[in-house]
Write an enzyme that holds these catalytic residues in place. Structure first.
Site, PDB file in Angstrom:
ATOM      1  N   HIS A   1     -43.084  60.399  30.350  1.00 50.29           N
ATOM      2  CA  HIS A   1     -42.648  59.626  31.515  1.00 50.29           C
ATOM      3  C   HIS A   1     -41.606  60.441  32.288  1.00 50.29           C
ATOM      4  O   HIS A   1     -40.763  61.114  31.691  1.00 50.29           O
ATOM      5  CB  HIS A   1     -41.967  58.327  31.083  1.00 50.29           C
ATOM      6  CG  HIS A   1     -42.867  57.325  30.423  1.00 50.29           C
ATOM      7  ND1 HIS A   1     -44.236  57.422  30.403  1.00 50.29           N
ATOM      8  CD2 HIS A   1     -42.546  56.164  29.774  1.00 50.29           C
ATOM      9  CE1 HIS A   1     -44.728  56.363  29.758  1.00 50.29           C
ATOM     10  NE2 HIS A   1     -43.730  55.604  29.367  1.00 50.29           N
TER      11      HIS A   1
ATOM     12  N   CYS B   1     -39.797  52.644  25.955  1.00 44.98           N
ATOM     13  CA  CYS B   1     -39.821  54.099  26.165  1.00 44.98           C
ATOM     14  C   CYS B   1     -39.003  54.548  27.382  1.00 44.98           C
ATOM     15  O   CYS B   1     -38.241  55.511  27.310  1.00 44.98           O
ATOM     16  CB  CYS B   1     -41.265  54.572  26.290  1.00 44.98           C
ATOM     17  SG  CYS B   1     -42.282  53.487  27.291  1.00 44.98           S
TER      18      CYS B   1
END
Ligand code: A2P
Length: 339
Positions: free
Chosen positions: A244, A131
């Site tokens: 994130h 990710c």
């Protein structure tokens, strides 16, 4: 219209859930949907386009008749079951780290190296990157093309959903406990995550880096097809549920100004520039959660070196960082190779 037979492995998990909703949202032409998880999920049903689908137990013969397998149930499950899927003629798009570093397995971010999807032919497995790597390369690709990036220094602020559903529950439970003056219980992480930052994601390796940090190093080189890019990372888990954030510092071969970077990124596929210091506008995890784009802001020249740029890059780790990237790969694979 041609439809496709799709299996989702880890369908009950945080990423699996997201895969099912993205298949629906993007109207992926699903003919048959097989939802697979562990024995713990026997009796569960999940909804797709208003219809309930029973969750089935993952077995070696689960892939008979399936064409596309979206895997997100952990590395050891992929290691064991992806070969059975491939054997059955099903192309695996694997969200784990199980196959990413094998030279004959393509590692794909469609905005960067969609052409590599052709290499599914090698082993019928396509790897979806980590990710943190995905959102960083989406933001850096246009800069790399324009000015060649020599070195990347990245620090991440990663949400707990990257660890899965249990970690999201742990953050909420610990927060609730602490606000009620009770002892927080840490089961998923080695330390309390609520009101804290943990500078360890995944295991420690011999060189003192964590595996998550080295994933960013190895994967960036592989996706850009450029072994000469120097990458160093510090990856940190923070008490955020979804999305994130990353502080990215780059050094380029050719001089590129902050204004030029802004201009390039404002046209880049998958990127939205949010960068207006006068209005205090910059990307925020809470705004990126549930969205598809990679948001970039705080774009400025690194005044400590000749050719340096600083960026703040935010994206939903369950979507572009995992499920969405996998389904974008599936869309291209289906369009170009499964006519
Ligand atoms: P289950 O819900 O049956 O345990 P998360 O990353 O959110 O923790 O989700 C992990 C996913 O991987 C879940 O769907 C989980 O299913 C699945 N999973 C874990 N272990 C296995 C296993 N041994 N066989 C099949 N699926 C598994």
């Amino acid at each position: 219209m041609r439809t496709y037979r799709v299996a989702v492995v880890g369908a009950t998990g945080a990423v699996g859930n997201e895969m099912i909703s993205i298949l629906e949202e993007r109207n992926f032409p699903v003919g048959e949907l097989r939802l697979l998880a562990s024995e713990r999920s026997i009796g569960k049903e999940l909804e797709f386009k208003g219809k309930a689908y029973p969750v089935q137990v993952l077995k070696e013969d689960s892939f008979e008749g399936m064409e596309i397998g979206l895997f997100s149930a952990g590395g050891s499950i992929s290691q064991k079951f992806a070969p059975f899927a491939a054997q059955a003629g099903c192309v695996v798009i694997d969200n784990t780290a199980a196959f990413r570093y094998e030279p004959d397995i393509p590692l794909v971010v469609p905005e960067v190296n969609a052409g590599k999807i052709a290499d599914y032919k090698n082993r019928r497995i396509i790897a979806n990157p980590n990710c943190s790597t995905i959102q960083m390369v989406v933001a850096l690709k246009p800069i790399h093309d324009a000015a060649r990036i020599k070195r990347i220094v990245v620090s991440t602020y990663q949400s707990v959903s990257g660890t899965g559903k249990k970690a999201m529950d742990e953050l909420i439970d610990q927060t609730r406990a602490l606000l009620s003056f009770k002892e927080p219980v840490a089961k998923v992480y080695p330390y309390q995550i609520a009101f804290n930052c943990l500078p360890q994601i995944d295991i420690f390796l011999e060189n003192g880096y964590t595996k998550e940090e080295m994933k960013m190093v190895w994967e960036t080189k592989k996706i850009f097809g450029d072994e000469s890019i120097a990458v160093t990372a510090t990856t940190v888990r923070v008490p955020v549920l979804r999305a994130h954030s990353e502080s990215v510092n780059i050094e380029t071969e050719k001089k590129i100004s902050a204004a030029q970077v802004k201009e390039l990124l404002s046209k880049a596929p998958g990127v939205v520039v949010v960068d207006d210091p006068a209005k205090r506008e910059y990307p925020l995890a809470i705004n990126a959660a549930g969205k598809d784009a990679t948001y970039v802001g705080r774009i400025r020249e690194d005044e400590s070196i000749a050719n340096g740029i600083n960026l703040w890059v935010v994206s939903d780790n369950l979507r572009k960082g995992a499920a969405l990237n996998a389904i974008q790969i599936a869309e291209i694979y289906a369009r170009d190779y499964l006519k």
